[in-house]
Scaffold this active site. Structure first.
Site, short mmCIF file in Angstrom:
data_model
loop_
_atom_site.label_atom_id
_atom_site.label_comp_id
_atom_site.label_asym_id
_atom_site.label_seq_id
_atom_site.Cartn_x
_atom_site.Cartn_y
_atom_site.Cartn_z
N LYS A 85 0.85 -1.21 0.00
CA LYS A 85 0.00 0.00 0.00
C LYS A 85 0.88 1.25 0.00
CE LYS A 85 -4.00 -2.04 2.28
NZ LYS A 85 -4.55 -2.49 3.57
N GLN B 258 -5.21 -1.18 9.67
CA GLN B 258 -5.21 -2.53 9.11
C GLN B 258 -5.90 -3.49 10.08
OE1 GLN B 258 -4.06 -3.28 6.02
NE2 GLN B 258 -4.53 -5.45 6.24
N ASP C 1 -11.51 3.36 4.15
CA ASP C 1 -11.99 1.98 4.10
C ASP C 1 -13.51 1.92 3.99
OD1 ASP C 1 -10.18 -0.18 4.11
OD2 ASP C 1 -9.64 0.18 6.21
N1 GUN Z 1 -7.70 -6.43 6.27
C1 GUN Z 1 -8.10 -7.18 5.22
N2 GUN Z 1 -8.73 -6.41 4.30
C2 GUN Z 1 -8.74 -5.16 4.79
C3 GUN Z 1 -9.24 -3.93 4.30
O1 GUN Z 1 -9.84 -3.82 3.22
N3 GUN Z 1 -9.04 -2.85 5.09
C4 GUN Z 1 -8.41 -2.94 6.29
N4 GUN Z 1 -8.28 -1.84 7.01
N5 GUN Z 1 -7.93 -4.07 6.78
C5 GUN Z 1 -8.10 -5.17 6.02
#
Ligand code: GUN
Length: 291
Positions: A53, A97, A120
């Protein structure tokens, strides 16, 4: 019949190029979109996601802020960091996350993020806004799936869509987005009776169950569009939730794993960060990045 492959990797690369162009335009106005990613603990899979990311964020010209906290950090300390990021004008998007360590209240942490920076789309206000058709931040994975479906099918109106999986991250927001596009939507899950028969009625089948090669070729309606959200690590490498050998004989089109939905998720995170930046600065939403 051999199904067409929906190339999410190529679509995501084009999307990132468009985002990079918009970021360059904003730079001319003295604005640099900034994305803060918070990782708690040392989960190896999460570390890989967070690293990629950060790299992709920088590649499109955005600022990337990474915060790594130990597994033992208190919820209060995490909430204080989120508060600082909420108030930081260089930060336009905040992603914590998931999963969080067991001693934390995930909902309390997510709802501490200011909704405008919730890239998100997990904050309860954004969930409610999506469900009621108001301007929301939309979760990245379902947004990416919607973009691929619209690109492949055009209008989704009146089509039968079956979403397998009812998670807050994928299944439920996916169903909301399909409904917004006037599809006829069914959400299936582990307690659904006669799932194969239900799937056989789907013009659009979205599999988000997290079980390797779960959806069989003979569950698929001939010509259907199949979106495979699964990323399962097995002895045979990464496999999706759909049996691809079977699907490729029956479906009209499907997304491969890897190279389908996965790359779209990060591209949509960048899209959401750009959208959040525009909104925070009172500018119109960038074209084609919101549903
Ligand atoms: N963990 C797995 N997928 C995601 C996501 O789309 N966003 C976040 N914040 N954590 C994750």
């Amino acid at each position: 019949m051999t199904a067409q492959i929906i190339d999410g990797k190529a679509f995501a690369a084009r999307l990132r190029s468009r985002i990079a162009a918009e970021v360059a335009t904003l730079a001319g106005q003295g604005i640099t979109p900034g994305l803060a990613v918070v990782l708690v603990g040392e989960d190896p899979a999460s570390q890989v996601y967070v690293r990629s990311k950060g790299r992709m964020t920088r590649e499109v010209g955005m600022a990337s802020f990474e915060h790594r906290l130990s597994q033992q950090v208190s919820q209060q300390e995490l909430l204080e960091l989120i508060q600082k990021l909420n108030e930081d004008p260089a930060v336009h998007g905040i992603l914590v996350q998931l999963p969080l360590p067991a001693h934390m209240d995930e909902a309390a942490v997510i709802n501490a993020i200011t909704p405008d920076k919730d890239v998100d789309g997990f904050h309860i206000l954004n969930v409610g806004r999506l469900a009621t058709g108001q301007r929301a931040m939309v979760p990245c994975t379902p947004l990416g799936c919607l973009m691929l479906l619209r690109d492949h099918l055009g209008s989704l109106a009146g089509r039968n869509a079956v979403v397998i999986g009812r998670s807050n991250i994928v299944g439920k927001p996916m169903a909301q987005l399909l409904l917004r596009d006037s599809a006829t939507v069914t959400i299936a899950h582990s307690r659904t009776e006669d799932l194969p028969e239900l799937c056989r009625r789907a013009d659009i089948l979205v599999a988000a169950v997290g079980r390797p090669s779960f959806v069989q070729g003979d569950w698929i309606k001939p010509g259907a569009t199949v979106i495979d959200v699964g990323i399962n690590r097995t002895e045979d490498g990464l496999v999706g939730d759909v049996d691809h050998a079977g699907a490729s004989q029956v479906a009209g089109a499907f997304t491969p794993v890897p190279g389908g939905v996965g790359p779209m998720t990060i591209a949509c995170l960048l899209a959401n960060t750009l959208t959040a930046t525009a909104r925070i600065h009172g500018l119109p939403d960038p074209e084609g990045l919101t549903p």
